[in-house]
Design an enzyme around this catalytic site. Structure first.
Site, PDB file in Angstrom:
ATOM      1  N   TYR A  33       6.764   9.300  -9.961  1.00  0.00           N
ATOM      2  CA  TYR A  33       7.510   8.393 -10.581  1.00  0.00           C
ATOM      3  C   TYR A  33       7.160   7.970 -12.234  1.00  0.00           C
ATOM      4  O   TYR A  33       8.000   8.251 -12.917  1.00  0.00           O
ATOM      5  CB  TYR A  33       7.494   7.068  -9.870  1.00  0.00           C
ATOM      6  CG  TYR A  33       8.200   5.851 -10.537  1.00  0.00           C
ATOM      7  CD1 TYR A  33       7.221   4.674 -11.324  1.00  0.00           C
ATOM      8  CD2 TYR A  33       9.454   5.677 -10.754  1.00  0.00           C
ATOM      9  CE1 TYR A  33       7.402   3.603 -12.237  1.00  0.00           C
ATOM     10  CE2 TYR A  33       9.789   4.495 -11.734  1.00  0.00           C
ATOM     11  CZ  TYR A  33       9.056   3.713 -12.152  1.00  0.00           C
ATOM     12  OH  TYR A  33       9.433   2.562 -13.028  1.00  0.00           O
ATOM     13  N   SER A  64       8.624   2.218 -18.204  1.00  0.00           N
ATOM     14  CA  SER A  64       7.532   1.291 -17.523  1.00  0.00           C
ATOM     15  C   SER A  64       5.983   1.365 -18.072  1.00  0.00           C
ATOM     16  O   SER A  64       5.859   2.613 -18.714  1.00  0.00           O
ATOM     17  CB  SER A  64       7.447   1.938 -16.071  1.00  0.00           C
ATOM     18  OG  SER A  64       6.713   1.357 -15.408  1.00  0.00           O
ATOM     19  N   LYS A  95       9.061   8.695 -16.026  1.00  0.00           N
ATOM     20  CA  LYS A  95       9.314   7.890 -17.059  1.00  0.00           C
ATOM     21  C   LYS A  95       8.659   8.713 -18.398  1.00  0.00           C
ATOM     22  O   LYS A  95       9.247   8.558 -19.369  1.00  0.00           O
ATOM     23  CB  LYS A  95       8.383   6.453 -16.865  1.00  0.00           C
ATOM     24  CG  LYS A  95       9.201   5.767 -15.633  1.00  0.00           C
ATOM     25  CD  LYS A  95      10.651   5.581 -16.071  1.00  0.00           C
ATOM     26  CE  LYS A  95      11.271   4.789 -14.937  1.00  0.00           C
ATOM     27  NZ  LYS A  95      12.819   4.426 -15.199  1.00  0.00           N
TER      28      LYS A  95
HETATM   29  C1  WQD Z   1       1.344  -5.386  -8.136  1.00  0.00           C
HETATM   30  C2  WQD Z   1       0.046  -5.455  -7.339  1.00  0.00           C
HETATM   31  C3  WQD Z   1      -0.708  -3.865  -5.786  1.00  0.00           C
HETATM   32  C4  WQD Z   1       2.077  -4.932  -2.891  1.00  0.00           C
HETATM   33  C5  WQD Z   1       5.226  -1.142  -9.956  1.00  0.00           C
HETATM   34  C6  WQD Z   1       5.638   0.293 -10.591  1.00  0.00           C
HETATM   35  C7  WQD Z   1       5.809  -0.172 -12.057  1.00  0.00           C
HETATM   36  C8  WQD Z   1       6.977  -1.236 -12.384  1.00  0.00           C
HETATM   37  C9  WQD Z   1       6.694  -2.535 -11.220  1.00  0.00           C
HETATM   38  C10 WQD Z   1       9.229  -0.480 -12.436  1.00  0.00           C
HETATM   39  C11 WQD Z   1      -1.002  -4.030  -7.267  1.00  0.00           C
HETATM   40  C12 WQD Z   1      -0.608  -5.208  -5.261  1.00  0.00           C
HETATM   41  C13 WQD Z   1       1.260  -5.126  -3.915  1.00  0.00           C
HETATM   42  C14 WQD Z   1       1.413  -5.481  -1.547  1.00  0.00           C
HETATM   43  C15 WQD Z   1      -0.710  -5.776  -2.883  1.00  0.00           C
HETATM   44  N1  WQD Z   1       8.264  -0.845 -11.745  1.00  0.00           N
HETATM   45  N2  WQD Z   1       0.054  -5.318  -3.974  1.00  0.00           N
HETATM   46  N3  WQD Z   1       0.188  -5.853  -1.741  1.00  0.00           N
HETATM   47  O1  WQD Z   1       2.335  -1.003  -8.465  1.00  0.00           O
HETATM   48  O2  WQD Z   1       1.982  -2.692 -10.414  1.00  0.00           O
HETATM   49  O3  WQD Z   1       3.899  -1.391 -10.717  1.00  0.00           O
HETATM   50  O4  WQD Z   1       6.174  -1.730 -10.052  1.00  0.00           O
HETATM   51  O5  WQD Z   1       9.298  -0.552 -13.545  1.00  0.00           O
HETATM   52  O6  WQD Z   1       6.397   0.706 -12.924  1.00  0.00           O
HETATM   53  O7  WQD Z   1       4.493   1.035 -10.730  1.00  0.00           O
HETATM   54  O8  WQD Z   1       3.722  -3.362  -8.927  1.00  0.00           O
HETATM   55  O9  WQD Z   1       3.988  -4.998  -7.305  1.00  0.00           O
HETATM   56  O10 WQD Z   1       3.779  -2.622  -6.211  1.00  0.00           O
HETATM   57  O11 WQD Z   1       1.956  -4.159  -7.042  1.00  0.00           O
HETATM   58  O12 WQD Z   1      -1.639  -6.228  -2.935  1.00  0.00           O
HETATM   59  O13 WQD Z   1       1.947  -5.559  -0.465  1.00  0.00           O
HETATM   60  O14 WQD Z   1      -0.009  -6.093  -6.461  1.00  0.00           O
HETATM   61  O15 WQD Z   1      -1.954  -3.290  -5.186  1.00  0.00           O
HETATM   62  O16 WQD Z   1      -2.292  -4.462  -7.580  1.00  0.00           O
HETATM   63  P1  WQD Z   1       2.661  -2.012  -9.663  1.00  0.00           P
HETATM   64  P2  WQD Z   1       3.315  -3.641  -7.263  1.00  0.00           P
END
Ligand code: WQD
Length: 343
Positions: free
Chosen positions: A152, A127, A156
């Protein structure tokens, strides 16, 4: 004779999409999954898409004896794609020991068994979290890895080191780590997709559930970042494009085309998209005005990250094909199909 590929976590989100692509490329995927974050019925849906129902063995990879018996019985496995892991950033902060035990022990047992039974090839689901907040964007594979911001992400980073060190000590093992950016969307058939248990942690499933009316409103975690519209930036790629990269990586290993025993590739579009831009994309493809509210930042979030995918483009001959809107539309189609109980 079809080459047999072990897919751990193969009923999960990315695992199921990869299993479909493996079948369509003439491989015989065989799945091990403990169904912690997925459902067995996914193999029936894969059969609807491909005409082939992949064999599913339900057990936990941390059960070393079961794993050894399984590999003895299936002594014709050519390669392994290892997806099985816990993957919720927030949850990992609250349950670090469960994350380290599950994600690292399962990997160590898998590598042990591969060495013991002479299975030479491994594709590892890594990731972009390993980069933390990169100093330079877009981020390349040789960017320094910042200290992980969650257990997490640390699993990785440590997982990649375990694999790299194993390939150094045992020349018979070749591996590729694929560093995913943010996978989104679903298979165009809308028969498989992302199905988080409970309240989604990730943006896009929360978006589509809000659009469908299951969630009251989307909370946007912060608009005071140093980005054009103040919200965080990520590199959202279509899950089918991501799945295809795994088939290319497996072929590269099986056909002996790897340049070294251990390779790493960034899998992203190369384009940064903000949370507010993702919301606009959803509104374009669904015709729905999304209800959302700007709230405080989420702990552990980095400000912005997107890939420089040129190494994967060149070395793997892979690039993303779907636009943000095309990927977002598949996510919305899946949400409607699943909620209308058409499955
Ligand atoms: C994306 C953006 C949040 C939810 C994670 C893992 C990464 C990969 C993908 C596995 C961020 C914003 C989110 C919400 C929001 N997983 N958000 N409101 O954190 O970039 O990555 O998932 O491979 O390893 O770390 O993904 O979709 O949680 O967030 O504003 O209800 O959306 O702050 O900026 P993230 P995410």
């Amino acid at each position: 004779m079809k080459k047999k590929i072990l897919v751990t976590g193969g009923t999960g989100y990315i695992g199921s999409h990869t299993t479909v692509e493996l079948i369509e490329e003439g491989f015989e995927p065989i799945i091990i999954d403990n169904l912690y974050n997925s459902e067995a019925v996914v193999v029936d849906r894969i059969q609807k898409i491909t005409g082939v129902k992949p064999h599913l063995e339900i057990f936990d990879l941390c059960d070393q004896e079961k794993l050894d018996r399984f590999i003895q019985k299936n002594n014709d496995i050519s390669a392994v794609i290892h997806f099985a892991a816990y993957k919720a950033v927030g949850e990992s902060v609250n349950k670090p020991l469960e994350y380290y035990r599950n994600n690292l022990l399962s990997l160590i047992y898998l590598l042990d068994i591969m060495k013991h039974h002479g299975i030479p090839s491994l594709v590892f689901s890594s990731s972009c979290t390993v980069y933390g907040q990169p100093e330079k964007l877009p981020v390349t594979e040789n960017a320094p890895l910042q200290p992980a911001t969650s257990p997490y992400g640390n699993t990785k980073q440590i997982g990649e080191s375990i694999i790299r060190d194993t390939t150094v000590s045992d020349k018979n093992i070749k591996a590729i780590s694929l560093r995913y950016f943010n996978p989104i969307g679903a298979h165009p058939s809308a028969l498989i997709g992302e199905l988080p248990r409970g309240i989604p942690e990730n943006l896009v499933p929360f978006l589509t559930q809000t659009g469908y009316g299951i969630r009251e409103e989307l909370k946007v975690f912060g608009n005071d970042y140093n980005t054009p519209d103040g919200s965080c930036i990520r590199d959202y790629l279509h899950v089918v494009d991501l799945a295809k990269a795994h088939v290319i990586a497996i072929k590269r290993l099986i056909e002996g085309k790897s340049k070294t025993n251990y390779e790493v590739f960034n899998l992203g579009t190369g384009k940064g998209v903000s949370v507010l831009e993702a919301i606009k994309s959803f509104e374009r493809v669904s015709g729905i005005k999304l209800k959302y509210k700007i709230v405080g930042r989420r702990a552990g979030d980095i400000e912005k990250i997107w890939a420089n995918p040129s190494y994967a483009n060149k070395e793997l001959g892979w690039k993303t094909l779907s636009s943000l809107d095309e990927a977002m539309k598949t996510a919305w189609d899946w949400e409607k199909m699943f909620r209308n109980n058409k499955l």
